[in-house]
Design a protein around this motif. Structure first.
Motif, short mmCIF file in Angstrom:
data_model
loop_
_atom_site.label_atom_id
_atom_site.label_comp_id
_atom_site.label_asym_id
_atom_site.label_seq_id
_atom_site.Cartn_x
_atom_site.Cartn_y
_atom_site.Cartn_z
N GLY A 163 0.77 -0.86 0.31
CA GLY A 163 -0.15 -0.17 -0.22
C GLY A 163 1.06 0.83 0.18
O GLY A 163 -0.03 1.91 -0.71
N VAL A 164 1.80 0.98 0.67
CA VAL A 164 2.80 2.47 0.95
C VAL A 164 3.67 2.80 -0.80
O VAL A 164 3.18 3.85 -1.20
CB VAL A 164 3.80 2.33 2.10
CG1 VAL A 164 5.03 3.05 1.74
CG2 VAL A 164 3.31 2.17 3.35
N TYR A 165 3.76 1.11 -1.39
CA TYR A 165 4.37 1.82 -3.38
C TYR A 165 3.42 1.89 -3.74
O TYR A 165 3.66 3.16 -4.52
CB TYR A 165 5.00 -0.14 -3.24
CG TYR A 165 6.27 -0.12 -2.84
CD1 TYR A 165 7.93 0.30 -3.69
CD2 TYR A 165 6.52 -1.01 -1.95
CE1 TYR A 165 8.82 0.30 -3.61
CE2 TYR A 165 7.64 -1.91 -1.25
CZ TYR A 165 8.86 -1.05 -2.20
OH TYR A 165 9.51 -1.42 -1.39
N ILE A 166 1.71 1.41 -3.57
CA ILE A 166 0.77 2.13 -4.02
C ILE A 166 0.95 3.34 -3.76
O ILE A 166 0.77 3.77 -5.29
CB ILE A 166 -0.17 0.98 -4.03
CG1 ILE A 166 0.06 -0.24 -4.80
CG2 ILE A 166 -1.67 1.56 -4.74
CD1 ILE A 166 -1.37 -0.99 -3.98
N TRP A 167 0.54 4.15 -3.45
CA TRP A 167 0.41 5.78 -2.76
C TRP A 167 1.15 6.55 -3.27
O TRP A 167 1.44 7.46 -3.81
CB TRP A 167 0.00 5.10 -1.09
CG TRP A 167 0.11 6.62 -0.74
CD1 TRP A 167 1.53 8.18 -0.13
CD2 TRP A 167 -0.52 7.52 -0.25
NE1 TRP A 167 0.36 9.38 0.28
CE2 TRP A 167 -0.31 8.94 -0.17
CE3 TRP A 167 -2.58 7.59 -0.30
CZ2 TRP A 167 -1.67 9.95 0.61
CZ3 TRP A 167 -3.50 8.22 -0.10
CH2 TRP A 167 -2.36 10.14 0.17
N GLU A 168 3.12 5.67 -3.00
CA GLU A 168 4.27 7.07 -3.30
C GLU A 168 3.56 6.92 -4.26
O GLU A 168 4.24 7.72 -5.43
CB GLU A 168 5.53 5.88 -3.09
CG GLU A 168 5.51 6.20 -1.32
CD GLU A 168 5.22 8.08 -0.83
OE1 GLU A 168 5.74 8.76 -1.76
OE2 GLU A 168 4.91 8.01 -0.05
N VAL A 169 3.55 5.35 -5.74
CA VAL A 169 4.14 5.70 -6.99
C VAL A 169 2.86 6.51 -7.38
O VAL A 169 2.56 7.32 -8.70
CB VAL A 169 3.35 3.81 -6.91
CG1 VAL A 169 3.69 3.75 -8.60
CG2 VAL A 169 4.66 3.23 -6.75
N ALA A 170 1.12 6.64 -7.17
CA ALA A 170 0.32 7.15 -7.38
C ALA A 170 0.40 9.35 -6.90
O ALA A 170 0.24 9.27 -8.25
CB ALA A 170 -0.65 7.14 -6.23
N ARG A 171 1.52 8.99 -6.24
CA ARG A 171 2.24 10.63 -5.80
C ARG A 171 2.96 10.62 -6.88
O ARG A 171 2.68 12.32 -7.74
CB ARG A 171 2.69 10.56 -4.35
CG ARG A 171 3.02 11.31 -4.05
CD ARG A 171 3.40 12.10 -2.75
NE ARG A 171 4.82 10.97 -2.75
CZ ARG A 171 6.27 11.74 -3.66
NH1 ARG A 171 6.21 13.06 -3.64
NH2 ARG A 171 7.25 10.96 -3.03
N LEU A 172 3.77 9.46 -7.45
CA LEU A 172 4.40 10.31 -8.39
C LEU A 172 3.75 10.41 -9.41
O LEU A 172 4.25 10.61 -10.56
CB LEU A 172 5.18 9.19 -8.42
CG LEU A 172 6.67 9.09 -7.32
CD1 LEU A 172 7.69 8.21 -7.04
CD2 LEU A 172 7.46 10.44 -7.54
N LEU A 173 3.40 9.67 -9.55
CA LEU A 173 2.07 9.66 -10.92
C LEU A 173 1.58 11.29 -11.17
O LEU A 173 1.33 11.77 -12.43
CB LEU A 173 0.93 8.81 -11.19
CG LEU A 173 1.12 8.14 -12.05
CD1 LEU A 173 -0.24 6.63 -11.74
CD2 LEU A 173 1.75 7.58 -13.15
N ARG A 174 1.53 12.12 -10.39
CA ARG A 174 0.64 13.14 -10.50
C ARG A 174 1.92 14.70 -10.80
O ARG A 174 1.30 15.19 -12.35
CB ARG A 174 -0.12 13.35 -9.01
CG ARG A 174 -1.41 13.13 -8.45
CD ARG A 174 -2.53 12.79 -7.57
NE ARG A 174 -1.41 13.51 -6.32
CZ ARG A 174 -1.02 12.42 -5.86
NH1 ARG A 174 -1.96 11.36 -5.89
NH2 ARG A 174 -0.75 12.70 -4.13
N ILE A 175 3.31 14.12 -10.39
CA ILE A 175 3.68 15.17 -10.23
C ILE A 175 4.92 15.01 -11.34
O ILE A 175 6.02 15.70 -11.91
CB ILE A 175 5.02 15.22 -8.95
CG1 ILE A 175 5.90 14.07 -8.57
CG2 ILE A 175 4.18 15.65 -8.17
CD1 ILE A 175 6.59 14.24 -7.84
N ARG A 176 4.94 13.83 -12.56
CA ARG A 176 5.53 13.52 -13.64
C ARG A 176 4.97 12.62 -14.57
O ARG A 176 4.30 10.98 -14.20
CB ARG A 176 6.23 12.17 -12.99
CG ARG A 176 7.64 12.83 -12.35
CD ARG A 176 8.53 11.82 -11.54
NE ARG A 176 9.86 12.42 -10.60
CZ ARG A 176 10.73 11.54 -9.95
NH1 ARG A 176 10.33 10.04 -10.55
NH2 ARG A 176 11.55 12.38 -9.44
N PRO A 177 3.68 13.35 -14.99
CA PRO A 177 2.80 13.48 -15.98
C PRO A 177 3.25 13.42 -17.20
O PRO A 177 2.50 12.55 -17.82
CB PRO A 177 1.57 14.82 -15.96
CG PRO A 177 2.84 15.80 -16.15
CD PRO A 177 4.06 15.48 -14.91
#
Length: 304
Positions: free
Chosen positions: A179-193
């Motif tokens: 879940g931590v990985y998914i959360w952090e990856v989702a965050r990176l998706l927003r800042i690296r489009p």
């Protein structure tokens, strides 16, 4: 010699354990054979992939990979009743279980810093792994050896309860880390489009969701009372998750570096094992495999 088998039935872990058919034995043998072959493949892959045989990531991955063989053999001796000492069979399954389950958790932890730059979260994950290992491994070990003894009646009920607790506890542990990985990856998706980053991040999401689904499947089989099935598919599921490590790691390095310059597990593993980084001002001393990196420092992934 039959104390543990009797305990398994009487504890409610498997009401059909004594009625395993010939066809089911063939299926079990297939899973066990695939697990052992997968373990050998993982060990070879580990040695040819890593450039340096050091660091938490290398050792946790290697130990978890090796542990699949005694885990599969121990349950083979128990399921097929081939005359091996029950204490030896139990020892093989229990101690390899330590390395398999906690080893896999340490594999996940050791690469967490590639997407998560929050030291408190990384430290929290490590403490969770340590506490779970003590609280779940130790009582289960006592109860399963007790169930294999001549005084099995004193341990049977408690073992049945503890077996359910530990499998749920470790599944929850892996779910939290994923879940931590998914959360952090989702965050990176927003800042690296950028499209290249989005593709890699979506692949990471799919892999972590697959890992969660594997854990859910194992827990479901356990709680339905199919103990014999659960004990043979669990090592197989861990071999699958360990093989996914090489796909996950190469993509994590790309994400953390913010470019698609790196590809392939060999260079990715080298970057994780020997990073060059600038520690955060409050992180304390620099340690190998440290989970504390500056979120702005991309030199941690500089190729050799």
């Amino acid at each position: 010699m039959l104390h543990l088998r009797t305990a398994i039935i009487e504890s409610g872990l498997s009401s059909t354990y004594a009625e395993v058919t010939t066809a089911e034995k063939y299926v079990f043998a297939s899973f066990i054979g695939i697990t052992i072959f997968g373990s050998i493949e993982l060990v070879v892959l580990c040695f040819i992939t890593f450039k340096r045989y050091s660091g938490l990531y290398f050792w946790s991955l290697l130990v978890a990979s090796i542990s699949l063989v005694p885990q599969a053999l121990g349950f083979t001796f128990i399921l097929y009743r081939i005359g091996v000492s029950e204490y030896l069979s139990t020892a093989l399954t229990v101690f390899s279980w330590y390395a398999m389950v906690t080893g896999q958790a340490l594999v996940l932890y050791s690469r967490l810093h590639l997407v998560c730059h929050n030291k408190k979260i990384c430290d929290g994950v490590l403490w969770m792994i340590i506490i779970d290992a003590i609280c779940l491994h130790v009582p289960t070990t006592i109860l399963i050896f007790g169930s294999a003894s001549s005084d099995a009646n004193l341990f049977v009920s408690a073992y049945g309860i503890m077996e359910h607790i530990q499998i749920m506890g470790f599944a929850l542990q892996e779910s939290i880390i994923s879940g931590v990985y998914i959360w952090e990856v989702a965050r990176l998706l927003r800042i690296r489009p950028q499209r290249s980053h989005v593709t890699v991040l979506k692949q990471l999401l799919c892999i972590n969701i697959l890992i969660l689904m594997v854990d859910i499947a194992v827990v479901s089989v356990e709680y339905e009372g199919y103990w014999a099935i659960q004990v043979v598919i669990k090592p197989f599921s861990y071999s699958v998750k360990l093989k996914l490590e090489y796909a996950v790691l190469s993509r994590l390095v790309i994400v953390a570096q913010g470019s698609s310059a790196l590809s392939g597990p060999s260079r990715a593993v080298a970057d994780v094992e020997q990073p060059t980084f600038s520690p955060h001002e409050n992180c304390g001393p620099v340690l190998e495999d440290s989970s504390c990196y500056s979120s702005r420092d991309t030199s941690i992934l500089r190729p050799k």
